[in-house]
Design an enzyme around this catalytic site. Structure first.
Site, PDB file in Angstrom:
ATOM      1  N   SER A 168     -52.570  63.046  38.659  1.00 21.14           N
ATOM      2  CA  SER A 168     -53.024  63.854  39.789  1.00 21.14           C
ATOM      3  C   SER A 168     -53.358  62.989  41.004  1.00 21.14           C
ATOM      4  O   SER A 168     -53.944  63.471  41.968  1.00 21.14           O
ATOM      5  CB  SER A 168     -54.265  64.672  39.390  1.00 21.14           C
ATOM      6  OG  SER A 168     -55.326  63.825  38.991  1.00 21.14           O
ATOM      7  N   HIS A 181     -57.434  68.336  40.129  1.00 24.99           N
ATOM      8  CA  HIS A 181     -57.376  67.254  39.133  1.00 24.99           C
ATOM      9  C   HIS A 181     -57.326  67.828  37.723  1.00 24.99           C
ATOM     10  O   HIS A 181     -56.534  67.377  36.878  1.00 24.99           O
ATOM     11  CB  HIS A 181     -58.601  66.356  39.291  1.00 24.99           C
ATOM     12  CG  HIS A 181     -58.820  65.414  38.146  1.00 24.99           C
ATOM     13  ND1 HIS A 181     -58.082  64.270  37.974  1.00 24.99           N
ATOM     14  CD2 HIS A 181     -59.691  65.466  37.104  1.00 24.99           C
ATOM     15  CE1 HIS A 181     -58.487  63.649  36.876  1.00 24.99           C
ATOM     16  NE2 HIS A 181     -59.469  64.355  36.337  1.00 24.99           N
ATOM     17  N   GLU A 226     -57.922  59.637  30.920  1.00 23.23           N
ATOM     18  CA  GLU A 226     -57.913  59.601  32.381  1.00 23.23           C
ATOM     19  C   GLU A 226     -56.840  58.662  32.944  1.00 23.23           C
ATOM     20  O   GLU A 226     -56.153  59.012  33.905  1.00 23.23           O
ATOM     21  CB  GLU A 226     -59.288  59.174  32.912  1.00 23.23           C
ATOM     22  CG  GLU A 226     -60.381  60.218  32.738  1.00 23.23           C
ATOM     23  CD  GLU A 226     -60.211  61.421  33.649  1.00 23.23           C
ATOM     24  OE1 GLU A 226     -59.291  61.424  34.499  1.00 23.23           O
ATOM     25  OE2 GLU A 226     -60.988  62.372  33.505  1.00 23.23           O
ATOM     26  N   HIS A 248     -55.131  67.351  33.604  1.00 22.97           N
ATOM     27  CA  HIS A 248     -55.536  67.542  32.210  1.00 22.97           C
ATOM     28  C   HIS A 248     -54.792  68.668  31.484  1.00 22.97           C
ATOM     29  O   HIS A 248     -54.447  68.529  30.303  1.00 22.97           O
ATOM     30  CB  HIS A 248     -57.036  67.833  32.145  1.00 22.97           C
ATOM     31  CG  HIS A 248     -57.886  66.636  32.419  1.00 22.97           C
ATOM     32  ND1 HIS A 248     -58.033  65.599  31.523  1.00 22.97           N
ATOM     33  CD2 HIS A 248     -58.646  66.305  33.506  1.00 22.97           C
ATOM     34  CE1 HIS A 248     -58.837  64.683  32.024  1.00 22.97           C
ATOM     35  NE2 HIS A 248     -59.228  65.080  33.229  1.00 22.97           N
TER      36      HIS A 248
END
Length: 529
Positions: A423, A359, A404, A364
């Protein structure tokens, strides 16, 4: 060094550690930044209340003995002199009681005294400060708006902790003052939460939320897998041992972990060209070109950190798991992203209820390599420093709906930039479909929007652009209650609190130099060949 030690002691006194688990009665399948922040606030308040109550009870028990000592003319130790003190003063008293050296340490503080009998009473305060060997740094007064109070006076001073406590007691015994409040600096106040001032102090910001872990919850894919649970513990211990300045430890990933990475990587590789924003696609391609993103091995955090530092000045440090909201956001202020190194369980490759390295890497890292997005992330972090518990909840919500699960417009089409979308392909396809509601990103509204993470989001916020999002975010942050402004000095890796004329003058001088360079560059560009 004493101030730092005292700050860390107070941090440990009131901080939440590994305590967010199913034993607290929270739904085990949920992972919510806002719930984390709210629970953290609750535990901190309960812990603080217990500590303060114990201190006050101790003071009440000691009051009789104290009176006897005073009648005999004996010295009353600082730890016994906290009867009737406020929260800030109790914390100061606890710090002073550690040792004779701690009691004699110089404390920078500010006193707010409300005078009932006019400004002439100020002379008595200054005389008392002189009696207790204090040094006055600043005095400011104004007519009070409170009925029955003539003037409010702010006095900034330096004094030993023991003497400061004696001064407070002395002033409280005078009938000339309506009230007297201590506003201690050097991180003594529990009302303004401790926050790191230098990147090295992130070593103290690794408190975890054990909300959804394989050791705790039977619904976790790895709950019945002893090998997986042991692997997670080993990698977590590596993160806990990490200190500022250390190279990020190398993890030898297993064939099973690489297989899990390969499955998710290839899915993102297929979906990103069509659904990810341009900034993500550009960074993703650059990571492939530099052979950091390849399907046959997991990237190491150190090589990813080196890549980010070259592109935006961001760097990584390993985290053992899901950090508290305050600790995680604080790291962003230093352009540091706290990243896990463990891999999700092989039985659940396309979904993880907690952050894992897949993730972090695929969601990110590409956007942290984009200058505009990196700046936005840092501004969220800077806004969190010293923020109230309620404001941490709001910042967590903004982070959730942007970093997010954020969407943005690109040539009239909606694209994804949120790491949780990029993701997790199932929610990505849901977010760009007509099965959910799209709203324009407005921080004030976004910050109070309830959300849940057991299913796909029913609402997503769409930014016109990163620049538009940053502009709106800055205006919203300016309305927060924090009584000071901060800036990050990239040369010292230190957060500076802009609370004095000297600091502002230094900043203005630096800005004037930058403006001069900008003006010269524009003039040179305008010159004919």
């Amino acid at each position: 060094m004493m101030a730092v030690a005292a700050a860390q002691k107070n941090r440990e006194m009131f901080a939440i550690k590994k305590s967010y688990s199913i034993e607290n009665g929270y739904p085990s399948r949920r992972r919510s930044l806002v719930d984390d922040a709210r629970f953290e606030s609750l535990v901190v308040k309960q812990t603080k209340q217990t500590v303060l109550e114990e201190a006050r009870n101790k003071a009440n028990d000691a009051s009789l003995e104290e009176c006897i000592q005073q009648a005999k003319g004996e010295h009353v130790p600082a730890e016994q002199n906290d009867y009737g003190l406020t929260e800030d003063e109790i914390v100061l008293a606890n710090a002073a009681s550690e040792s004779p050296e701690a009691e004699a340490a110089i404390q920078s503080a500010a006193l707010v005294v409300r005078l009932k009998e006019g400004i002439s009473s100020l002379g008595r305060i200054l005389k008392a400060i002189e009696t207790f060997h204090g040094t006055v740094q600043h005095v400011e007064s104004r007519q009070s708006r409170i009925e029955g109070v003539d003037h409010d006076v702010l006095i900034k001073l330096d004094m030993t902790r023991g003497n400061l406590l004696q001064l407070i007691r002395s002033l409280r015994q005078s009938g000339s003052f309506s009230s007297m409040n201590l506003l201690a600096e050097n991180n003594i106040s529990v009302k303004a939460p401790w926050f790191p001032k230098h990147a090295s102090e992130l070593d103290n910001c690794n408190h975890l939320m054990t909300k959804y872990e394989p050791d705790l919850d039977m619904n976790h894919p790895g709950f019945a897998d002893k090998v997986y649970r042991q692997r997670r513990k080993e990698i977590a211990e590596i993160a806990f041992a990490f200190k500022y300045g250390d190279p990020i430890p190398h993890i030898n990933y297993t064939d099973v972990e690489v297989k899990t990475w390969r499955s998710v990587f290839r899915t993102v590789q297929d979906l990103a060209p069509k659904h990810a924003c341009a900034e993500y696609r550009a960074a993703f391609q650059k990571l492939q070109d530099e052979q950091i993103f390849v399907d046959h091995r997991l990237p190491q955090l150190q090589e990813m950190s080196d890549f980010l530092r070259k592109n935006t000045g961001f760097s990584l440090r390993p985290a053992a798991g899901l950090l508290t909201a305050r600790d995680f956001l604080a790291s962003l202020a230093f352009r540091i992203f706290q990243s896990t190194q463990y891999v999700r369980h092989v039985n659940s490759p396309y979904h993880t209820p907690e952050p894992d390295t897949i993730h972090e890497l695929l969601g990110h890292m590409p956007l942290l390599a984009d200058p505009s997005f990196a700046q936005f992330s840092q501004e969220i972090g800077l806004a969190s420093l010293g923020a109230s518990d309620e404001e941490i909840e709001k910042l967590s919500t903004v982070y959730w709906f942007t970093v997010e699960f954020g969407l943005c417009k690109e040539h009239g089409q909606v694209k994804a930039y949120g790491a949780g979308l990029l993701s997790a392909y199932g929610e990505l396809l849901h977010a760009i479909s007509d099965k959910c509601e799209h709203r324009a990103f407005e921080p004030a509204a976004t910050a109070v929007q309830p959300y849940q993470d057991q299913e796909y989001q029913p609402i997503y916020y769409v930014a016109e652009s990163f620049e538009d999002a940053k502009d709106k975010f800055r205006r919203w942050v300016s309305t927060m209650s924090r009584p000071f402004e901060v800036r990050f000095n990239p040369h010292t890796e230190r957060v500076e609190i802009l609370d004095s004329v000297d600091k502002l003058e230094t900043l203005v001088h630096q800005m004037n130099t930058e403006i001069l360079h900008l003006t010269n560059a524009i003039q040179k560009l305008r010159r004919p060949f």
